[in-house]
Design an enzyme around this catalytic site. Structure first.
Site, PDB file in Angstrom:
ATOM      1  N   GLU A 133     -56.820  11.512  18.460  1.00  0.00           N
ATOM      2  CA  GLU A 133     -56.408  10.224  17.875  1.00  0.00           C
ATOM      3  C   GLU A 133     -54.890  10.059  17.905  1.00  0.00           C
ATOM      4  OE1 GLU A 133     -60.138   9.220  14.919  1.00  0.00           O
ATOM      5  OE2 GLU A 133     -58.379  10.132  14.015  1.00  0.00           O
ATOM      6  N   GLU A 140     -66.234  10.530  18.848  1.00  0.00           N
ATOM      7  CA  GLU A 140     -66.464  10.482  17.405  1.00  0.00           C
ATOM      8  C   GLU A 140     -67.156   9.168  17.066  1.00  0.00           C
ATOM      9  OE1 GLU A 140     -63.320  11.320  14.616  1.00  0.00           O
ATOM     10  OE2 GLU A 140     -62.394  12.785  15.968  1.00  0.00           O
TER      11      GLU A 140
END
Length: 479
Positions: free
Chosen positions: A176, A377
């Protein structure tokens, strides 16, 4: 109609700091995550400069994968995992990040984890840095704000590639990475919090520092990718982003243009650099308006060009709306501070549930980059109830995952090249946002609670057998 490819990588995803435990075992040093206390949905966790006595630090034990890895990987194999996404704990390999030689005990642990995966035919998918910067680098350099950290990371990444590339085909450079475009990214991702002893929601925001730190991560990522490409042609290197789909709240042009600009810096900026190899045109105006000056060194632009990734991965949990109206209130619990969408329901933690937004996102990403994509995810954090017989009836999780897989299937039919899917927290672990165990994602329940108690025993939830069936049918049987 196109279906999931025959070699589709079904699996699950974790992060070392959220499930490994053994935070100071076998030579491991403290990471930024090890300095974070527990918290809750209503009580933010804290960052401390020293380990306070009689205070719970969830990462210190987490669910103790360090001593349960064989049991856990066997359960993943029973579900039929084709891949397992996990991260390496940077401070298990280089305890301060500044050592010249790695910690052999740490390397051996991941040898064992990788070999256990290979034994079951599970493809390891390794995140090199997943919110685990060595705390010593925070103390000395203010984390990624200092260029010196590039060399520390590259040495670490080369060590992993040299050691594991004979058994590992897929690596992600940063988890991320675009969290660095948001204030929360200054802590876990960038580590630009030198000397701060403070609640997570009170950390001062300094955009100049965040974006300079991001530049250093871009350079470090590109150098790691280039090293892999030059030395290990069998290895594929990916990026990893939070993809936070945004819709205009209304058809007011101000909402539409505002959404476009927000999408640019939140969702496209980092991947434009990592996939296309250069800063995008729209960043110039953003930096000018925010008073940000990116300091580059000679050769940085060439490094970015030479170190572009092979595939794009992302997390997808929710969408949100944008409004130019300053009186509109952001949704509670929404980590990206979006306006609630009146057409969507939300989880117990206020995250809006939008399966069709995943199809939309996949199409937007693929049309922009035309490289293989992977959803690494996705999942529902919920309060699970452990029954007396050890069962957990999580039909709500099955419903959430089913709807998102259905929309992935639609995106594949649209023509998107989707290579895999690893739902988040395939086994219960510590929440990164709140530091609690009560927010559970897994197919496997772990007896560990927010007061630190629990015998760490594992038991299968209803979703375990459901996901096993999904994998066995290559996404065709979702009932």
């Amino acid at each position: 109609m196109k279906k999931f490819r025959d070699d589709f990588l079904w699996g699950g995803a974790t992060a070392a700091n959220q499930f490994e435990g053994a935070w100071d075992v076998d030579g491991k040093g403290p990471s930024i995550s090890d300095m974070c206390t527990n918290g809750s949905h209503t009580n933010p966790k804290r960052l401390t400069t020293t380990i306070e006595p009689n205070t719970l630090y969830p990462s210190h034990e987490a669910i103790d994968f360090y001593h349960h890895y064989k049991e856990d990987i066997a359960l993943f194999a029973e579900m039929g995992f084709k891949t397992f996404r996990f991260s390496i704990n940077w401070t298990r390999i280089y305890p301060t990040g500044m050592e010249e030689t790695p910690n052999e005990k740490g390397l051996e642990f991941y040898d064992n984890v990788i070999n256990e995966c290979v034994k079951y035919g599970i493809e390891p998918l390794i995140t090199i840095s997943h919110y685990e910067i060595p705390y010593a680098l925070v103390e000395k350099y203010n984390g990624w704000y200092s260029r010196e950290v590039i060399d520390c990371y590259v040495r670490y990444a080369k060590t992993l590639l040299d050691r594991y590339s004979d058994r590992v085909k897929y690596f992600l450079t940063f988890n991320e990475i675009n969290s660095g475009t948001m204030p929360m990214g200054a802590v876990l991702s960038l580590g630009c919090v030198k000397g701060l002893n403070i609640a997570m929601n009170e950390i001062p925001d300094e955009p100049q520092i965040r974006y300079q730190g991001l530049h250093h991560q871009f350079v470090a990522s590109a150098l790691a990718v280039k090293y892999a490409h030059d030395n290990y042609p069998n290895v594929k290197m990916g990026d990893m982003n939070i993809f936070a789909t945004m819709y205009p709240l209304t058809c007011n042009p101000d909402d539409v243009v505002g959404t476009q600009r927000a999408m640019q810096m939140m969702n496209w900026f980092c991947s434009d650099v990592q996939v296309r190899g250069e800063y995008p045109y729209y960043a110039d105006r953003f930096f000018e308006e925010k008073g940000i000056t990116i300091k580059k060194e000679a050769g940085d632009d060439e490094i970015l060009k030479e170190g572009t990734v092979d595939f794009y991965t992302f997390s997808y949990y929710m969408s949100n709306c944008y409004s130019a109206d300053p009186d509109k209130q952001a949704g509670k619990g929404n980590i990206i501070m979006g306006i609630p969408n009146p057409y969507l329901k939300a989880s117990d933690w206020g995250w809006q549930i939008d399966p069709k937004g995943l199809r939309y996102s996949l199409n937007e990403i693929y049309s922009r980059y035309q490289i293989p994509l992977m959803v690494v995810e996705n999942g529902l954090g919920a309060k699970d109830v452990l029954e007396e017989d050890g069962s957990v009836h999580d039909s709500y999780r099955i419903d959430y995952l089913r709807q998102h897989i259905e929309q992935m299937r639609e995106a594949v039919a649209d023509g998107v090249d989707l290579m895999g899917y690893t739902p988040w927290g395939c086994i219960d672990l510590v929440s990164a946002s709140t530091g609690e165990m009560a927010k559970r994602y897994g197919f496997i329940y772990v007896k560990k609670y927010d007061d630190g108690t629990g015998d760490l025993s594992r038991s299968k939830k209803d979703s375990f057998d459901w996901y096993k069936k999904v994998i066995a049918s290559n996404g065709e049987d979702l009932d």
